[in-house]
Design an enzyme around this catalytic site. Structure first.
Site, PDB file in Angstrom:
ATOM      1  N   HIS A   1       0.834  -1.215   0.000  1.00 55.38           N
ATOM      2  CA  HIS A   1       0.000   0.000   0.000  1.00 55.38           C
ATOM      3  C   HIS A   1       0.859   1.252   0.000  1.00 55.38           C
ATOM      4  CE1 HIS A   1      -3.222   2.792   1.330  1.00 55.38           C
ATOM      5  NE2 HIS A   1      -4.033   1.874   0.869  1.00 55.38           N
ATOM      6  N   PHE A   2       1.431   1.685  -0.925  1.00 58.90           N
ATOM      7  CA  PHE A   2       1.614   1.146  -2.274  1.00 58.90           C
ATOM      8  C   PHE A   2       3.112   1.077  -2.495  1.00 58.90           C
ATOM      9  CE2 PHE A   2      -2.341   3.582  -2.131  1.00 58.90           C
ATOM     10  CZ  PHE A   2      -3.250   2.622  -2.510  1.00 58.90           C
TER      11      PHE A   2
END
Length: 153
Positions: free
Chosen positions: A54-55
């Site tokens: 993420h991410f």
């Protein structure tokens, strides 16, 4: 009220919160006044497990985890308000959230400051307001409810 600064280090936090790695999201309590307010911090590092997905290209702390950290801060304030001693017989559960708003992202290297205020408590249900900030800038705000429940043994 006393002007004495009330703090909690990680050892004391671990006595009150049942959460453990990777879900313990409060590193230190800088100040609290039982029944009123609590100021806690979370140091956000690139080593957080959620950044793997993420991410990977542009790591951002998930908003739901910012809210969870805020809820953990409310749990600490609830414990400190209702009883100064940790209990193996009861927990404070995240019971509800209203009006959650996100204003900016939280990235590795940020230090999140949580300010939670107790609004009321009735029959084991606490109502709180909370704000999360980085460098004095609002990240997230919400109204949080937590419920004290006995642990079934």
């Amino acid at each position: 009220m006393s002007n004495q600064l009330n703090t909690m280090d990680i050892k004391e936090i671990l006595k009150f919160l049942p959460h453990r790695y990777p879900f313990l999201l409060i590193d230190r309590v800088l100040d609290f006044t039982p029944g009123e307010t609590l100021h806690a911090i979370k140091n956000v590092t690139i080593n957080e497990p959620f950044f793997q997905g993420h991410f990977p290209v542009a790591p951002v702390m998930p908003g739901v985890l910012i809210l969870e950290a805020m809820a953990q801060a409310t749990g600490l304030l609830a414990f400190k308000t209702m009883s100064d001693e940790p209990s193996n017989d009861a927990l404070y559960y995240f019971a509800g959230i209203d009006n959650a708003r996100f204003k900016r992202v939280v990235e590795p290297g940020d230090q999140l400051h949580f300010e939670v205020k107790m609004i009321k408590e009735r029959r084991g249900i606490g109502v709180f307001t909370g704000e999360a900030k980085v460098d004095g800038e609002l990240v997230c705000s919400a109204e949080i409810m937590c419920a004290r429940r006995e642990i079934a043994k």
